[in-house]
Write a protein that holds these residues in place. Structure first.
Motif, PDB file in Angstrom:
ATOM      1  N   THR A  62      -8.089  14.780  -3.157  1.00 28.88           N
ATOM      2  CA  THR A  62      -7.289  14.766  -4.390  1.00 28.88           C
ATOM      3  C   THR A  62      -5.952  14.069  -4.166  1.00 28.88           C
ATOM      4  O   THR A  62      -5.541  13.220  -4.958  1.00 28.88           O
ATOM      5  CB  THR A  62      -7.067  16.198  -4.901  1.00 28.88           C
ATOM      6  OG1 THR A  62      -8.334  16.823  -5.109  1.00 28.88           O
ATOM      7  CG2 THR A  62      -6.275  16.205  -6.197  1.00 28.88           C
ATOM      8  N   ILE A  63      -5.278  14.406  -3.076  1.00 30.31           N
ATOM      9  CA  ILE A  63      -3.973  13.802  -2.782  1.00 30.31           C
ATOM     10  C   ILE A  63      -4.116  12.301  -2.519  1.00 30.31           C
ATOM     11  O   ILE A  63      -3.301  11.494  -2.986  1.00 30.31           O
ATOM     12  CB  ILE A  63      -3.293  14.533  -1.607  1.00 30.31           C
ATOM     13  CG1 ILE A  63      -2.856  15.925  -2.081  1.00 30.31           C
ATOM     14  CG2 ILE A  63      -2.111  13.740  -1.080  1.00 30.31           C
ATOM     15  CD1 ILE A  63      -2.378  16.836  -0.980  1.00 30.31           C
ATOM     16  N   ILE A  64      -5.164  11.910  -1.805  1.00 28.17           N
ATOM     17  CA  ILE A  64      -5.396  10.474  -1.559  1.00 28.17           C
ATOM     18  C   ILE A  64      -5.651   9.742  -2.876  1.00 28.17           C
ATOM     19  O   ILE A  64      -5.104   8.653  -3.107  1.00 28.17           O
ATOM     20  CB  ILE A  64      -6.558  10.274  -0.569  1.00 28.17           C
ATOM     21  CG1 ILE A  64      -6.116  10.699   0.829  1.00 28.17           C
ATOM     22  CG2 ILE A  64      -7.043   8.829  -0.567  1.00 28.17           C
ATOM     23  CD1 ILE A  64      -7.239  10.761   1.851  1.00 28.17           C
ATOM     24  N   ALA A  65      -6.460  10.332  -3.759  1.00 28.67           N
ATOM     25  CA  ALA A  65      -6.744   9.696  -5.052  1.00 28.67           C
ATOM     26  C   ALA A  65      -5.474   9.541  -5.878  1.00 28.67           C
ATOM     27  O   ALA A  65      -5.230   8.487  -6.484  1.00 28.67           O
ATOM     28  CB  ALA A  65      -7.786  10.511  -5.821  1.00 28.67           C
ATOM     29  N   ILE A  66      -4.635  10.577  -5.893  1.00 32.31           N
ATOM     30  CA  ILE A  66      -3.371  10.506  -6.641  1.00 32.31           C
ATOM     31  C   ILE A  66      -2.445   9.458  -6.025  1.00 32.31           C
ATOM     32  O   ILE A  66      -1.804   8.680  -6.740  1.00 32.31           O
ATOM     33  CB  ILE A  66      -2.698  11.891  -6.702  1.00 32.31           C
ATOM     34  CG1 ILE A  66      -3.527  12.837  -7.582  1.00 32.31           C
ATOM     35  CG2 ILE A  66      -1.271  11.791  -7.218  1.00 32.31           C
ATOM     36  CD1 ILE A  66      -3.106  14.281  -7.520  1.00 32.31           C
ATOM     37  N   ALA A  67      -2.377   9.420  -4.705  1.00 29.96           N
ATOM     38  CA  ALA A  67      -1.515   8.447  -4.027  1.00 29.96           C
ATOM     39  C   ALA A  67      -1.972   7.016  -4.302  1.00 29.96           C
ATOM     40  O   ALA A  67      -1.149   6.143  -4.601  1.00 29.96           O
ATOM     41  CB  ALA A  67      -1.492   8.719  -2.524  1.00 29.96           C
ATOM     42  N   VAL A  68      -3.284   6.772  -4.209  1.00 29.06           N
ATOM     43  CA  VAL A  68      -3.799   5.420  -4.467  1.00 29.06           C
ATOM     44  C   VAL A  68      -3.517   5.014  -5.910  1.00 29.06           C
ATOM     45  O   VAL A  68      -3.062   3.894  -6.179  1.00 29.06           O
ATOM     46  CB  VAL A  68      -5.309   5.340  -4.146  1.00 29.06           C
ATOM     47  CG1 VAL A  68      -5.923   4.061  -4.683  1.00 29.06           C
ATOM     48  CG2 VAL A  68      -5.530   5.449  -2.653  1.00 29.06           C
ATOM     49  N   GLY A  69      -3.762   5.932  -6.856  1.00 31.49           N
ATOM     50  CA  GLY A  69      -3.483   5.632  -8.262  1.00 31.49           C
ATOM     51  C   GLY A  69      -2.007   5.373  -8.511  1.00 31.49           C
ATOM     52  O   GLY A  69      -1.639   4.452  -9.247  1.00 31.49           O
ATOM     53  N   SER A  70      -1.151   6.163  -7.886  1.00 32.86           N
ATOM     54  CA  SER A  70       0.295   5.988  -8.053  1.00 32.86           C
ATOM     55  C   SER A  70       0.762   4.664  -7.462  1.00 32.86           C
ATOM     56  O   SER A  70       1.565   3.944  -8.073  1.00 32.86           O
ATOM     57  CB  SER A  70       1.054   7.144  -7.393  1.00 32.86           C
ATOM     58  OG  SER A  70       0.755   8.358  -8.031  1.00 32.86           O
ATOM     59  N   LEU A  71       0.278   4.336  -6.274  1.00 29.91           N
ATOM     60  CA  LEU A  71       0.666   3.068  -5.649  1.00 29.91           C
ATOM     61  C   LEU A  71       0.185   1.873  -6.463  1.00 29.91           C
ATOM     62  O   LEU A  71       0.906   0.877  -6.595  1.00 29.91           O
ATOM     63  CB  LEU A  71       0.137   2.993  -4.217  1.00 29.91           C
ATOM     64  CG  LEU A  71       0.791   3.951  -3.228  1.00 29.91           C
ATOM     65  CD1 LEU A  71       0.060   3.914  -1.885  1.00 29.91           C
ATOM     66  CD2 LEU A  71       2.268   3.641  -3.051  1.00 29.91           C
ATOM     67  N   LYS A  73      -0.254   1.842  -9.740  1.00 29.69           N
ATOM     68  CA  LYS A  73       0.581   1.756 -10.939  1.00 29.69           C
ATOM     69  C   LYS A  73       1.973   1.219 -10.590  1.00 29.69           C
ATOM     70  O   LYS A  73       2.544   0.424 -11.344  1.00 29.69           O
ATOM     71  CB  LYS A  73       0.677   3.131 -11.606  1.00 29.69           C
ATOM     72  CG  LYS A  73       1.040   3.061 -13.037  1.00 29.69           C
ATOM     73  CD  LYS A  73       0.029   2.203 -13.767  1.00 29.69           C
ATOM     74  CE  LYS A  73       0.222   2.262 -15.248  1.00 29.69           C
ATOM     75  NZ  LYS A  73      -0.647   1.337 -15.962  1.00 29.69           N
ATOM     76  N   ILE A  74       2.522   1.628  -9.460  1.00 28.92           N
ATOM     77  CA  ILE A  74       3.829   1.119  -9.029  1.00 28.92           C
ATOM     78  C   ILE A  74       3.752  -0.393  -8.823  1.00 28.92           C
ATOM     79  O   ILE A  74       4.644  -1.141  -9.237  1.00 28.92           O
ATOM     80  CB  ILE A  74       4.303   1.833  -7.747  1.00 28.92           C
ATOM     81  CG1 ILE A  74       4.709   3.269  -8.077  1.00 28.92           C
ATOM     82  CG2 ILE A  74       5.448   1.083  -7.088  1.00 28.92           C
ATOM     83  CD1 ILE A  74       4.947   4.140  -6.855  1.00 28.92           C
ATOM     84  N   ALA A  75       2.673  -0.856  -8.199  1.00 30.05           N
ATOM     85  CA  ALA A  75       2.502  -2.298  -7.982  1.00 30.05           C
ATOM     86  C   ALA A  75       2.411  -3.042  -9.309  1.00 30.05           C
ATOM     87  O   ALA A  75       2.980  -4.123  -9.466  1.00 30.05           O
ATOM     88  CB  ALA A  75       1.259  -2.567  -7.133  1.00 30.05           C
TER      89      ALA A  75
END
Length: 119
Positions: A62-71, A73-75
């Motif tokens: 879950t944390i990896i999925a949120i981190a990948v999605g956040s990164l 979106k930031i990009a």
């Protein structure tokens, strides 16, 4: 009553801390919901409600999925505000070639800018 820069800065810090807290709470609730759903999926309930290995696996994924999605979106957002506006259906208005509605919108925005600058 008008706030000065430092009052705005303090309020922004408080808001940021609240948002971080709420985001963390949302992640925790999401992890618990996915963990419980996984227990039911593997038919481990009601025999075993706590399975540390499974919990760590679910939390990590879950944390990896949120981190990948956040990164991601930031990009995407690094390209600037125009990208956000286009994603929301906006279009560039150029005063010289704007239609009547576009010209009205530009006039309203200009008046708002003047009013904001004048206060």
């Amino acid at each position: 009553m008008s706030m000065n820069f430092f009052e705005h800065q303090d309020r922004a810090r408080q808001n940021t801390q609240q948002l971080i807290g709420l985001f963390s709470l949302a992640i925790a609730v999401m992890i618990m919901a996915i963990y419980i759903a996984t227990l039911f999926l593997f038919r481990m309930t009601p025999r075993v409600w706590w399975h540390p290995g499974l919990f760590l696996y679910v939390a990590g994924i879950t944390i990896i999925a949120i981190a990948v999605g956040s990164l991601y979106k930031i990009a995407c957002l690094r390209q600037g505000g125009s990208v956000i506006a286009q994603e929301l259906g906006g279009r560039l208005l150029v005063a010289e070639i704007a239609d009547e509605q576009g010209q009205q919108l530009l006039n309203i925005v200009e008046e708002m800018a003047i009013a904001k600058g004048g206060s």
